[in-house]
Scaffold this motif. Structure first.
Motif, PDB file in Angstrom:
ATOM      1  N   GLU A 102       0.840  -1.210   0.000  1.00 28.93           N
ATOM      2  CA  GLU A 102       0.000   0.000   0.000  1.00 28.93           C
ATOM      3  C   GLU A 102       0.871   1.255   0.000  1.00 28.93           C
ATOM      4  O   GLU A 102       0.659   2.182  -0.772  1.00 28.93           O
ATOM      5  CB  GLU A 102      -0.867  -0.039   1.262  1.00 28.93           C
ATOM      6  N   THR A 103       1.885   1.249   0.884  1.00 32.47           N
ATOM      7  CA  THR A 103       2.760   2.427   0.982  1.00 32.47           C
ATOM      8  C   THR A 103       3.579   2.597  -0.287  1.00 32.47           C
ATOM      9  O   THR A 103       3.781   3.719  -0.767  1.00 32.47           O
ATOM     10  CB  THR A 103       3.696   2.291   2.213  1.00 32.47           C
ATOM     11  N   SER A 104       4.053   1.479  -0.851  1.00 31.43           N
ATOM     12  CA  SER A 104       4.926   1.593  -2.025  1.00 31.43           C
ATOM     13  C   SER A 104       4.170   2.075  -3.266  1.00 31.43           C
ATOM     14  O   SER A 104       4.772   2.539  -4.223  1.00 31.43           O
ATOM     15  CB  SER A 104       5.639   0.273  -2.320  1.00 31.43           C
ATOM     16  N   ALA A 105       2.845   2.002  -3.225  1.00 29.81           N
ATOM     17  CA  ALA A 105       2.053   2.475  -4.369  1.00 29.81           C
ATOM     18  C   ALA A 105       1.917   3.997  -4.337  1.00 29.81           C
ATOM     19  O   ALA A 105       1.417   4.607  -5.285  1.00 29.81           O
ATOM     20  CB  ALA A 105       0.678   1.825  -4.339  1.00 29.81           C
ATOM     21  N   LYS A 106       2.363   4.607  -3.234  1.00 25.95           N
ATOM     22  CA  LYS A 106       2.178   6.055  -3.079  1.00 25.95           C
ATOM     23  C   LYS A 106       3.435   6.830  -3.445  1.00 25.95           C
ATOM     24  O   LYS A 106       4.555   6.362  -3.212  1.00 25.95           O
ATOM     25  CB  LYS A 106       1.835   6.381  -1.616  1.00 25.95           C
ATOM     26  N   SER A 107       3.227   8.019  -3.968  1.00 27.94           N
ATOM     27  CA  SER A 107       4.344   8.923  -4.193  1.00 27.94           C
ATOM     28  C   SER A 107       4.382   9.863  -2.977  1.00 27.94           C
ATOM     29  O   SER A 107       3.422  10.594  -2.713  1.00 27.94           O
ATOM     30  CB  SER A 107       4.088   9.690  -5.494  1.00 27.94           C
ATOM     31  N   ILE A 108       5.498   9.781  -2.221  1.00 29.72           N
ATOM     32  CA  ILE A 108       5.518  10.446  -0.904  1.00 29.72           C
ATOM     33  C   ILE A 108       6.503  11.618  -0.869  1.00 29.72           C
ATOM     34  O   ILE A 108       7.642  11.494  -1.328  1.00 29.72           O
ATOM     35  CB  ILE A 108       5.910   9.425   0.199  1.00 29.72           C
ATOM     36  N   LEU A 109       6.044  12.705  -0.289  1.00 27.42           N
ATOM     37  CA  LEU A 109       6.912  13.879  -0.104  1.00 27.42           C
ATOM     38  C   LEU A 109       7.041  14.170   1.388  1.00 27.42           C
ATOM     39  O   LEU A 109       6.040  14.357   2.084  1.00 27.42           O
ATOM     40  CB  LEU A 109       6.309  15.111  -0.799  1.00 27.42           C
ATOM     41  N   ALA A 134      11.296   8.038  -1.336  1.00 25.47           N
ATOM     42  CA  ALA A 134      10.476   9.218  -1.068  1.00 25.47           C
ATOM     43  C   ALA A 134      11.293  10.474  -1.335  1.00 25.47           C
ATOM     44  O   ALA A 134      12.504  10.492  -1.112  1.00 25.47           O
ATOM     45  CB  ALA A 134      10.027   9.194   0.389  1.00 25.47           C
ATOM     46  N   ASP A 135      10.623  11.510  -1.828  1.00 25.31           N
ATOM     47  CA  ASP A 135      11.296  12.796  -1.977  1.00 25.31           C
ATOM     48  C   ASP A 135      11.294  13.531  -0.639  1.00 25.31           C
ATOM     49  O   ASP A 135      10.329  13.416   0.132  1.00 25.31           O
ATOM     50  CB  ASP A 135      10.559  13.654  -3.021  1.00 25.31           C
ATOM     51  N   VAL A 136      12.367  14.257  -0.388  1.00 23.76           N
ATOM     52  CA  VAL A 136      12.487  14.948   0.901  1.00 23.76           C
ATOM     53  C   VAL A 136      12.926  16.400   0.693  1.00 23.76           C
ATOM     54  O   VAL A 136      13.908  16.659  -0.009  1.00 23.76           O
ATOM     55  CB  VAL A 136      13.532  14.254   1.815  1.00 23.76           C
ATOM     56  N   ILE A 137      12.189  17.313   1.305  1.00 20.61           N
ATOM     57  CA  ILE A 137      12.624  18.717   1.341  1.00 20.61           C
ATOM     58  C   ILE A 137      13.121  18.980   2.763  1.00 20.61           C
ATOM     59  O   ILE A 137      12.419  18.670   3.730  1.00 20.61           O
ATOM     60  CB  ILE A 137      11.447  19.678   1.051  1.00 20.61           C
ATOM     61  N   VAL A 138      14.328  19.510   2.879  1.00 17.35           N
ATOM     62  CA  VAL A 138      14.826  19.897   4.202  1.00 17.35           C
ATOM     63  C   VAL A 138      15.084  21.401   4.184  1.00 17.35           C
ATOM     64  O   VAL A 138      15.804  21.903   3.315  1.00 17.35           O
ATOM     65  CB  VAL A 138      16.141  19.157   4.562  1.00 17.35           C
ATOM     66  N   GLY A 139      14.464  22.094   5.129  1.00 19.07           N
ATOM     67  CA  GLY A 139      14.648  23.549   5.204  1.00 19.07           C
ATOM     68  C   GLY A 139      15.369  23.934   6.473  1.00 19.07           C
ATOM     69  O   GLY A 139      15.095  23.378   7.538  1.00 19.07           O
ATOM     70  N   SER A 140      16.335  24.847   6.339  1.00 16.25           N
ATOM     71  CA  SER A 140      16.948  25.388   7.556  1.00 16.25           C
ATOM     72  C   SER A 140      17.188  26.887   7.346  1.00 16.25           C
ATOM     73  O   SER A 140      17.223  27.349   6.207  1.00 16.25           O
ATOM     74  CB  SER A 140      18.237  24.644   7.907  1.00 16.25           C
ATOM     75  N   LYS A 141      17.328  27.594   8.467  1.00 15.38           N
ATOM     76  CA  LYS A 141      17.461  29.056   8.351  1.00 15.38           C
ATOM     77  C   LYS A 141      18.691  29.414   7.529  1.00 15.38           C
ATOM     78  O   LYS A 141      18.641  30.251   6.645  1.00 15.38           O
ATOM     79  CB  LYS A 141      17.574  29.670   9.749  1.00 15.38           C
TER      80      LYS A 141
END
Ligand code: NAD
Ligand code: FES
Length: 292
Positions: A102-109, A134-141
């Motif tokens: 189920e999880t692998s069928a999803k496109s995850i951000l 999964a795609d990952v956005i990492v934000g820092s100051k």
């Protein structure tokens, strides 16, 4: 006692510790948290789990110094011990408890803000270990405050680093990157998981609502007992009252009342504020833990 096997400062005011806690390591899953106490009378500090090693029996925590308790904790060294290391607490992330198919069928951000990168890491790592990218956005100051970049790079499908001041990676807050990926670069995601400061999660959810992108957030309100008895971590989700420590910490971000959660966070810091909340909300301290 729970011995600290490794202690290091990742960046200004943010520390990583690897702790010998076999029973927690044996059963914890991404999304869960622990409550630690440095000594018998110290405050209880809830911390999301950053990593765990079942073979070695260790759990990794990452924390930011925000007050006296965390300052004292930051001064502990390798070889010192925690008096309590209670967990795993809370409900594991749905992504890791749902069937893998189920999880692998999803496109995850994933969207990680500042110290929130620590609880995002074990989820992305778990997915990676199960063949899910999964795609990952990492934000820092700023670039200096960026943490766990290499670790995240090794488990993320695509990693998008952004800094508010443009000193590294993309420029701007995480919300700008979500807009760029979805609106400009035409990426499609089925689910977004956002973890970071409350204000970030609020604005990520505002945007993903417009984008029709279901979003899960991990809330970190003030906690006392961590077992659903004291009422400190009360949040409103949809029209329901929830306790982040037992019903969460993950919730559907599109129906979380962030403004109330942020206001409660501020009020809970003072005695007067706590009395105000008791008058307004009634005695939610239904379990009688005696700590607040
Ligand atoms: P920060 O203030 O440096 O923010 C991190 C990133 O969040 C920013 O770089 C930006 O990209 C994004 N952001 C911040 N405000 C935003 C806004 N208004 N709109 C869109 N994006 C925004 O973060 P920090 O100092 O590392 O965060 C500390 C806070 O995070 C503490 O309050 C801590 O309690 C909380 N925290 C939450 C969790 C959790 O599980 N939710 C875990 C660890 C820490
Ligand atoms: Fe959640 Fe007490 S910390 S109810």
């Amino acid at each position: 006692m729970y011995k600290i096997l490794e202690a290091k400062e990742l960046t200004e005011n943010i520390y990583l510790m690897v702790v010998n806690a076999k029973r927690v390591a044996d059963s914890c899953l991404p999304g869960q948290f622990v409550i630690v106490r440095t000594h018998e009378t110290s405050e209880r500090i809830p911390l999301t789990i950053c990593d765990y090693d079942r073979e070695k029996g260790t759990v990794t925590i990452v924390f930011q110094v925000v007050g006296a308790g965390t300052k004292f904790m930051s001064e502990l060294k390798e070889g010192d011990s925690f008096h309590d290391f209670v967990g795993p607490l809370g409900v594991p992330s749905e992504l890791v408890t749902a069937p893998v198919s189920e999880t692998s069928a999803k496109s995850i951000l994933f969207v990680a803000g500042g110290v929130g990168t620590a609880p995002v890491y074990p989820q992305v790592k778990w997915l990676h270990e199960h063949g899910i990218k999964a795609d990952v956005i990492v934000g820092s100051k700023t670039h200096d405050l960026l943490i766990l970049e290499k670790e995240m790079e090794s488990v993320a499908g695509n990693l998008y680093v952004t800094t508010d001041d443009g000193s590294y990676g993309r420029s701007g807050m995480v919300t700008k990157v979500i807009e760029d990926l979805v609106k400009t670069e035409g990426k499609h995601y089925d689910v977004c998981v956002a973890i970071g400061p409350m204000i970030m999660m609020k604005f990520v959810c505002k945007l993903t609502k417009e984008l029709n992108l279901p979003t899960v957030v991990s809330l970190n309100p003030i906690m006392v007992d961590g077992t659903g008895m004291c009422g400190a971590c009360r949040v409103t989700v949809g029209d329901k009252v929830k306790f982040a420590c037992v019903d969460g910490p993950e919730f559907d971000g599109h129906i979380v009342n962030f403004d109330e959660a942020m206001k409660r966070q501020t009020l809970y810091k003072t005695e007067e504020g706590r009395r105000f909340l008791e008058a307004k909300e009634g005695n939610t301290h239904h379990g009688g833990c005696g700590n607040c």
